[in-house]
Write an enzyme that holds these catalytic residues in place. Structure first.
Site, short mmCIF file in Angstrom:
data_model
loop_
_atom_site.label_atom_id
_atom_site.label_comp_id
_atom_site.label_asym_id
_atom_site.label_seq_id
_atom_site.Cartn_x
_atom_site.Cartn_y
_atom_site.Cartn_z
N PRO A 130 41.21 70.44 80.76
CA PRO A 130 41.06 71.89 81.61
C PRO A 130 40.58 71.59 83.10
O PRO A 130 41.10 72.53 84.02
CB PRO A 130 40.06 72.72 80.78
CG PRO A 130 40.38 71.90 79.19
CD PRO A 130 40.61 70.46 79.75
N TYR A 131 39.89 70.69 83.27
CA TYR A 131 39.22 70.61 84.45
C TYR A 131 40.41 69.97 85.42
O TYR A 131 40.64 70.48 86.52
CB TYR A 131 38.15 69.37 84.26
CG TYR A 131 37.72 69.07 85.82
CD1 TYR A 131 36.78 69.84 86.56
CD2 TYR A 131 38.05 67.85 86.13
CE1 TYR A 131 36.18 69.28 87.74
CE2 TYR A 131 37.53 67.37 87.61
CZ TYR A 131 36.71 68.22 88.24
OH TYR A 131 36.13 67.85 89.61
#
Lengths: 216, 216
Positions: A130-131
C-alpha cells in the site's frame, strides 16, 4: 533560493533544513505540524510555518507563497496506520503538488520510495505494497504536471552519519543510504537544473554527491 | 451488450449480474476472486472469470477482452483494513481503468462514493476520509482518460428491496438507496449513451429509474 521543506520535522527534513541553512545562498522554510516543533528550526535560523498536511490545499499554498522551490519529504512512517499512508503519503503529497501550482512555485523535489514502478507494487510484501502504491500515484501525479520536478528514489534509509558520497542511477540493486546523504542529494538537485524533469535512485557510493547529481 | 462486472460477488455486483441476465439484450461476465464464488453466477447463466484485483493489469485486461463495457463495483468494504482501501478501492479501480484501455473497451461505469469532491475528504470523519480520498483519485484517474465513462455516486446503501424508483442529481442531501436500485441505475446508464462523460448522485426517489437516468 528559498525552499519550503514539507515534512521538515522528519529525519530527512531536519538534516535538509540544517544543510540549507549552512549554505550561504539558500534559506529554508520549515513546514511543521505543531508549534512545539518550531524551536529546532528557529535555532537553525530558519523560518517555520505550522500547517496540517491533512488540511486544505489553500493552507499549504499560503506557506508556499514567495518560495522558489518546494521539497516534499513528509512520510507517514512505518509505525502509523495505512490510513496515514493515504492521507499523508498519497493525499498530502498531491495536495502539496497542487499547492505549488496554486502558489506559482515551479520547482518541486519529491522524495519518493526506492522503486515506485507498477511492478514494485506487485512485488512488495503485502504490508508494504500500500505504501508503494501511494508513492506510485503521488509520483504519477507529479509527472503529469508542468512543474520543474525532480523525483528522488532513495535506498534503505539509515541514521548513519553521511559520507557525502553516493551512487545514482536507475534499476540499481537496493542498498542503504544515510538520511543525511539523501538531504545532501536534495540540495544538490536544487542546485542543478539538469535534474529538472528527471528521477533517479540514490544509494551510498563512492562519488561526491555534488558530482553524482551534477552529472545527471 | 456484454458487460464485465468487476466485483461481481459484492452485494451490488450480484444484483447487477442478475438484472443483466434477466434482460434479453445483455449478458454479464462476472469477475470474481475465487472459483468457489462461480456457482452463483453459473446458476444465473453468466460467464465468470477468476482474477485477483490485487494482481496485474494484464490479468484484468484478459478478462475484459471482447466485452463491450466494464462496470467497477468492487469495494474493500467497511470491515477490511485501510491497506485494502489502497489496494482495491484505489489501485484496483485504476488498474481496471488501465485494463479497459489495454483491452480496447471504451465504455466504463464506475461505482463511486456519494461525494468524492476534495471538500468531502476534508469534511469526512477521520475513519472515513481515507476511503473518500481513494475514491477521489480513482474518479480523477477515470475523468482524465478518453474512455466513455459514467461515474455513479450512490447514497447510503441498504439491503432493502429495490423500488425501481430513484432520484438523481448533484449536490443532493444524502439519503439511502437500496443496492438493487443502484444495480438498476447501472444498467440504465449502460443503456443510455447520454450518460457518457457524466456523473451523478443517485438516491431513492419517485422517478422510475430508466426515466431518471434517461433524462441525464
Amino acid at each position: 533560493m528559498k525552499v519550503l521543506v514539507v515534512g521538515a520535522n522528519g529525519q530527512i527534513g531536519k538534516h535538509l533544513v540544517s544543510i540549507i541553512q549552512d549554505k550561504g545562498n539558500m534559506e529554508a522554510k520549515a513546514m511543521i505540524r505543531n508549534q512545539e516543533q518550531a524551536p529546532f528550526f528557529e535555532h537553525l535560523g530558519a523560518e517555520s510555518a505550522v500547517v496540517d498536511l491533512e488540511g486544505d490545499i489553500e493552507s499549504i499554498a499560503k506557506a508556499a507563497e514567495g518560495v522558489d522551490a518546494i521539497v516534499f519529504t513528509a512520510g507517514s512512517g512505518p509505525h502509523t496506520g495505512k490510513d496515514k499512508t493515504i492521507m499523508v503519503d498519497l493525499d498530502g503529497a498531491i495536495k502539496t503538488i497542487e499547492s505549488a501550482k496554486a502558489a506559482g512555485v515551479k520547482r518541486f523535489v519529491m522524495i519518493s520510495s526506492f522503486d515506485t514502478r507498477r511492478q514494485a507494487i506487485l512485488d512488495a510484501p503485502p504490508s508494504f505494497a500500500p505504501y508503494v502504491a501511494a508513492k506510485y500515484y503521488a509520483d504519477e501525479w507529479l509527472r503529469s504536471t508542468n512543474l520543474d520536478y525532480t523525483i528522488i528514489h532513495p535506498g534503505g534509509l539509515t541514521n548513519d552519519q553521511g559520507t557525502g558520497k553516493v551512487k545514482t542511477g536507475f534499476d540499481l540493486d537496493i542498498a542503504e543510504i544515510p538520511r543525511e546523504d539523501v538531504a545532501r542529494a536534495i540540495v544538490a538537485s536544487l542546485e542543478n537544473d539538469s535534474t529538472i524533469g528527471k528521477e533517479f535512485q540514490v544509494l551510498n557510493g563512492n562519488t561526491p554527491v555534488e558530482e553524482a547529481i551534477g552529472s545527471i
